[in-house]
Scaffold this motif. Structure first.
Motif, mmCIF file in Angstrom:
data_model
loop_
_atom_site.group_PDB
_atom_site.id
_atom_site.type_symbol
_atom_site.label_atom_id
_atom_site.label_comp_id
_atom_site.label_asym_id
_atom_site.label_seq_id
_atom_site.Cartn_x
_atom_site.Cartn_y
_atom_site.Cartn_z
ATOM 1 N N UNK A 5 0.838 -1.207 0.000
ATOM 2 C CA UNK A 5 0.000 0.000 0.000
ATOM 3 C C UNK A 5 0.873 1.257 0.000
ATOM 4 N N UNK A 6 1.950 1.193 0.766
ATOM 5 C CA UNK A 6 2.876 2.333 0.785
ATOM 6 C C UNK A 6 3.481 2.561 -0.596
ATOM 7 N N UNK A 7 3.851 1.479 -1.274
ATOM 8 C CA UNK A 7 4.415 1.585 -2.622
ATOM 9 C C UNK A 7 3.391 2.184 -3.579
ATOM 10 N N UNK A 8 2.130 1.772 -3.433
ATOM 11 C CA UNK A 8 1.071 2.299 -4.298
ATOM 12 C C UNK A 8 0.870 3.792 -4.068
ATOM 13 N N UNK A 9 0.960 4.222 -2.823
ATOM 14 C CA UNK A 9 0.821 5.642 -2.509
ATOM 15 C C UNK A 9 1.955 6.463 -3.120
ATOM 16 N N UNK A 10 3.181 5.943 -2.998
ATOM 17 C CA UNK A 10 4.332 6.661 -3.553
ATOM 18 C C UNK A 10 4.265 6.713 -5.083
ATOM 19 N N UNK A 11 3.819 5.622 -5.691
ATOM 20 C CA UNK A 11 3.687 5.605 -7.149
ATOM 21 C C UNK A 11 2.648 6.622 -7.610
ATOM 22 N N UNK A 12 1.554 6.730 -6.883
ATOM 23 C CA UNK A 12 0.507 7.685 -7.243
ATOM 24 C C UNK A 12 1.035 9.119 -7.178
ATOM 25 N N UNK A 13 1.859 9.395 -6.181
ATOM 26 C CA UNK A 13 2.442 10.729 -6.029
ATOM 27 C C UNK A 13 3.378 11.050 -7.196
ATOM 28 N N UNK A 14 4.238 10.106 -7.550
ATOM 29 C CA UNK A 14 5.191 10.378 -8.624
ATOM 30 C C UNK A 14 4.529 10.373 -9.997
ATOM 31 N N UNK A 15 3.454 9.635 -10.129
ATOM 32 C CA UNK A 15 2.695 9.698 -11.379
ATOM 33 C C UNK A 15 2.061 11.077 -11.532
ATOM 34 N N UNK A 16 1.493 11.598 -10.447
ATOM 35 C CA UNK A 16 0.897 12.938 -10.479
ATOM 36 C C UNK A 16 1.967 13.993 -10.747
ATOM 37 N N UNK A 17 3.139 13.814 -10.161
ATOM 38 C CA UNK A 17 4.248 14.749 -10.381
ATOM 39 C C UNK A 17 4.675 14.741 -11.841
ATOM 40 N N UNK A 18 4.812 13.541 -12.406
ATOM 41 C CA UNK A 18 5.193 13.425 -13.817
ATOM 42 C C UNK A 18 4.137 14.055 -14.721
ATOM 43 N N UNK A 19 2.875 13.847 -14.395
ATOM 44 C CA UNK A 19 1.790 14.436 -15.193
ATOM 45 C C UNK A 19 1.837 15.960 -15.156
ATOM 46 N N UNK A 20 2.106 16.505 -13.976
ATOM 47 C CA UNK A 20 2.178 17.960 -13.826
ATOM 48 C C UNK A 20 3.330 18.536 -14.641
#
Length: 289
Positions: A5-20
């Protein structure tokens, strides 16, 4: 909270960062493209006006502003470092997702229940250690992301990883091929008309019509279109996405759930996705140099 779950949270953050970061780059690239064309158009119109014409002064001013804005965008946003930041953020997001899916499928090194948690923890730390400088641009995740949060069966891995990725490649490649065809068509039309006008100018001379000004704006616009095409890599992305999508479809069609474990299927799938990510990363990295 589990390590998955922690890995999924971190991936979601970096995906949003990359999108931005990608939105910023794409918006700047498109803005620069349209400003370049605007500058060429107003410069051509200005050359057709009388020296003491107020409209000529206005057009020259608009052209100067457009060119200045294009220069600022190029020097402040469309930099090699800016592009690399977006590439690194996306690569980290994909790496985190890959590790999460391998863990959820108990594939590769994650097959041993006694060591898999520590292995995932180490992998996450290694991936994020390489992008510590990008925390300055870190964005808030708008949702849970696309990484798994629980262990997956064969059918679940297919539903959550393989099928969405095939759809992504299909949708993106169709979008980019349409854009590419339109831009190639525009570039060809502009170059063709410029060639015709050049031939006419050589036959009938300048006369009352300023062929040189029109030819200049046409060739400038054609060059701007071609530069935008090359910078956006539409053609390369279409080829890469379609190739990766085809490999996943073949893998899906030739894999028998009754004789293949989810771990083996995940290993084969993640190899395809990792290769596509590496190819994508190399393409954009070479372009940013």
């Amino acid at each position: 909270m589990s390590i998955l779950e922690f890995a999924a949270n971190r991936q979601a953050i970096w995906s949003a960062t990359a999108n931005t970061l990608k939105f910023k780059i794409d918006f700047a690239r498109k803005t620069s493209f349209f400003l370049s064309i605007l500058g060429a158009l107003v410069a051509s119109l200005a050359s057709m006006q009388a020296t003491d014409n107020v409209l000529r002064t206005v057009l020259i001013s608009v052209g100067a502003v457009a060119l200045a804005a294009t220069g600022i965008i190029g020097s402040q946003i469309l930099t090699s470092e800016g592009i690399r930041q977006q590439i690194r953020a996306r690569a980290a997001s994909e790496a985190l997702k890959r590790e999460a899916f391998l863990y959820a499928a108990a594939a590769g090194d994650y097959s041993d229940p006694a060591t898999r948690d520590n292995l995932l923890k180490t992998a996450l730390e290694k991936i994020e250690a390489e992008i510590n400088d990008l925390t300055l641009f870190q964005a808030k995740a708008p949702g849970p992301g696309s990484s798994p949060r629980t262990n997956l069966s064969f059918a679940e891995y297919l539903d959550k990883r393989v099928d969405p990725q095939i759809r992504f490649y299909d949708v993106k490649s169709e979008k980019y091929v349409k854009t590419s065809r339109v831009l190639h068509g525009i570039e060809f039309t502009l170059a063709f008309v410029a060639a015709i006008l050049t031939a006419l100018a050589g036959v009938i001379g300048k006369g009352v019509f300023d062929f040189a000004a029109v030819i200049g704006v046409l060739t400038t616009c054609a060059a701007a279109v071609m530069a935008h095409l090359q910078a956006s890599h539409y053609d390369n992305l279409v080829v890469g996405y379609r190739a990766a999508g085809r490999k996943l479809e073949n893998l899906k069609a030739t894999t028998d759930e009754t004789t293949t474990t989810v771990a083996a299927f995940a290993n084969a799938t993640e190899e395809v996705l990792a290769a596509e990510t590496n190819s994508w990363q190399a393409m954009w990295s070479n372009n940013s140099k």
